[in-house]
Write a protein that holds these residues in place. Structure first.
Motif, PDB file in Angstrom:
ATOM      1  N   GLY A  63     -34.341  41.016 -15.134  1.00  0.00           N
ATOM      2  CA  GLY A  63     -35.182  42.107 -15.591  1.00  0.00           C
ATOM      3  C   GLY A  63     -35.642  41.980 -17.025  1.00  0.00           C
ATOM      4  N   ARG A  64     -35.482  40.782 -17.617  1.00  0.00           N
ATOM      5  CA  ARG A  64     -35.912  40.579 -19.003  1.00  0.00           C
ATOM      6  C   ARG A  64     -37.109  39.639 -19.100  1.00  0.00           C
ATOM      7  N   GLY A  65     -37.858  39.545 -18.021  1.00  0.00           N
ATOM      8  CA  GLY A  65     -39.079  38.736 -18.053  1.00  0.00           C
ATOM      9  C   GLY A  65     -38.924  37.326 -17.532  1.00  0.00           C
ATOM     10  N   GLU A  66     -37.699  36.919 -17.152  1.00  0.00           N
ATOM     11  CA  GLU A  66     -37.471  35.584 -16.621  1.00  0.00           C
ATOM     12  C   GLU A  66     -37.045  35.683 -15.159  1.00  0.00           C
ATOM     13  N   PRO A  67     -37.545  34.789 -14.302  1.00  0.00           N
ATOM     14  CA  PRO A  67     -37.126  34.811 -12.893  1.00  0.00           C
ATOM     15  C   PRO A  67     -35.619  34.592 -12.770  1.00  0.00           C
ATOM     16  N   LEU A  68     -35.007  35.288 -11.813  1.00  0.00           N
ATOM     17  CA  LEU A  68     -33.564  35.161 -11.616  1.00  0.00           C
ATOM     18  C   LEU A  68     -33.188  33.732 -11.229  1.00  0.00           C
ATOM     19  N   GLU A  69     -34.056  33.052 -10.481  1.00  0.00           N
ATOM     20  CA  GLU A  69     -33.749  31.676 -10.084  1.00  0.00           C
ATOM     21  C   GLU A  69     -33.608  30.766 -11.307  1.00  0.00           C
ATOM     22  N   ASP A  70     -34.479  30.965 -12.322  1.00  0.00           N
ATOM     23  CA  ASP A  70     -34.376  30.154 -13.537  1.00  0.00           C
ATOM     24  C   ASP A  70     -33.079  30.458 -14.290  1.00  0.00           C
ATOM     25  N   LEU A  71     -32.705  31.747 -14.342  1.00  0.00           N
ATOM     26  CA  LEU A  71     -31.476  32.110 -15.046  1.00  0.00           C
ATOM     27  C   LEU A  71     -30.252  31.532 -14.343  1.00  0.00           C
ATOM     28  N   GLU A  72     -30.277  31.546 -13.017  1.00  0.00           N
ATOM     29  CA  GLU A  72     -29.146  30.976 -12.282  1.00  0.00           C
ATOM     30  C   GLU A  72     -29.049  29.472 -12.519  1.00  0.00           C
ATOM     31  N   GLN A  73     -30.189  28.808 -12.597  1.00  0.00           N
ATOM     32  CA  GLN A  73     -30.171  27.377 -12.861  1.00  0.00           C
ATOM     33  C   GLN A  73     -29.591  27.079 -14.244  1.00  0.00           C
ATOM     34  N   VAL A  74     -29.970  27.880 -15.238  1.00  0.00           N
ATOM     35  CA  VAL A  74     -29.431  27.689 -16.587  1.00  0.00           C
ATOM     36  C   VAL A  74     -27.931  27.968 -16.594  1.00  0.00           C
TER      37      VAL A  74
END
Length: 379
Positions: A63-74
């Motif tokens: 919910g901070r402007g980044e896709p959840l999939e990208d955050l999970e990858q990081v």
């Protein structure tokens, strides 16, 4: 194998996340004495076991402007780094992995999600300003001032202001965003305006090239009139000619510029007749011997065409080793950059040979040009 009993990492279906520390300790004991290829298998088992833990941390930042999939990858990348760097003697794996994963996620937000380039030092300060703002808002029951933020962070107010302004670069507005309502206008339509000066770029470039084809006097008059905003009377006083003559020179130069801009090839410059010819136009140089002194008389306007002639005359005069070389400029109406360079070349040659060189009877307009070039002129 290798005479040791290994303890396999428990599968995720049998153990929950509360057993992550136990799984990490089992992994550390398991890789003791194993060859590199077997260690990779054990590491992969622990990473798969801890993936739900990394996903839970990643979902905290959705919910901070980044896709959840990208955050999970990081987060998974941070988990791999935590497994590779894990040392059981330093404490809990869960705490260490959480710090590493959250650090990777924050670094991702800091380095990859800015709409414009902002220095890293300023981005770090923006985070500190945000935390200080939240804390002071809770304490003061109002939004803090810049001075209060600066005092809280022990940072100059100028840097606080820069951080507040730069924070807008995190998610800049799109130029294609609709203005609102049912209107088809976009935000970009409201930014900027048509630059009418763009239409005259070609004309400006063309005129700039043609001006260098004019004689020095005409170029100087055009510059004084249209760039210096001087009146014809002021120009006439500077050149020691009549105002009517300045008007004729301007009219002749502008007419030639118009013809040159409309023609495929610029027409040759015509010096004119009558009063216009009364003013010295072409360079006239003569060298005469006066006892043990050599006099170089210069007349007309010394531009790049007459500069070589003046340079040769001055070098020949100095080469003869006279007692003195006098450059008489009473008839010289002007010098362009090439003419000034010719005078400086003659002066340098006189200095090398030890022959005194003196400039005399210099017109006021020429004296200013010589003074700007560092050439002193006598009476």
């Amino acid at each position: 194998m290798f005479g040791q009993t290994t303890t396999p990492t428990p599968p995720p279906t049998e153990r929950g996340l509360e057993d992550l520390d136990a799984a990490a300790l089992a992994y550390a004991a398991r890789i003791q004495g194993l060859p590199p290829e077997r260690r990779h298998e054990a590491r992969d088992d622990l990473v798969r076991f801890a993936l739900p833990f990394a996903g839970r941390l990643a979902r905290r930042y959705r919910g901070r402007g980044e896709p959840l999939e990208d955050l999970e990858q990081v987060a998974r990348l941070g988990l791999v780094n935590a497994v590779d760097r894990y040392d059981p003697e330093r404490g809990s794996f869960t705490a260490y992995a959480a710090i590493t994963i959250v650090g990777e996620i924050k670094r991702h937000f800091r380095d990859r999600t800015w709409g414009v380039h902002v220095p890293r030092r300023l981005r770090d300060l923006i985070l500190e300003v945000g935390q200080a703002t939240a804390a002071l808002t809770s304490e003061l029951s109002r939004a803090p001032t810049v001075a209060e933020l600066a005092m809280r962070l022990e940072t100059p107010e100028e840097e606080i202001l820069a951080a507040l302004e730069s924070a807008a670069g995190y998610s800049p507005a799109s130029l294609n965003a609709p203005v609102g309502g049912e209107s088809s206008a976009e935000f970009g339509d409201l930014v900027g305006e048509s630059d009418n000066a763009l239409e005259s770029v070609d004309d400006r470039v063309t005129v700039s090239g043609l001006l260098h084809r004019l004689p020095w006097r005409e170029r100087r008059i055009l510059a004084m009139r249209f760039y210096g905003n001087q009146t014809q009377a002021e120009i006439a006083a500077r050149f020691g000619i009549s105002q009517m003559h300045v008007s004729r020179l301007l009219s002749r130069a502008l007419t030639w510029l118009r013809q040159a801009m409309l023609a495929d090839a610029p027409p040759p410059w015509q010096n004119g007749t009558a009063e216009a010819e009364a003013e010295p136009a072409k360079v006239r140089i003569s060298v005469r011997q006066n006892g043990d002194r050599v006099v170089v008389e210069v007349g007309g306007e010394v531009d790049r065409d007459g500069a070589d002639q003046l340079r040769r005359a001055m070098l020949e005069a100095v080469t003869g080793q006279p007692r003195e070389v006098v450059v008489d400029l009473v008839g010289a109406g002007g010098f362009d950059a090439g003419g000034i360079a010719a005078l400086m070349a003659g002066r340098d040659a006189a200095v090398r040979t030890g022959v005194p060189l003196r400039l005399t009877r210099v017109q006021p307009a020429v004296r200013r040009s010589l003074a700007a070039a560092g050439l002193p002129a006598g009476d």
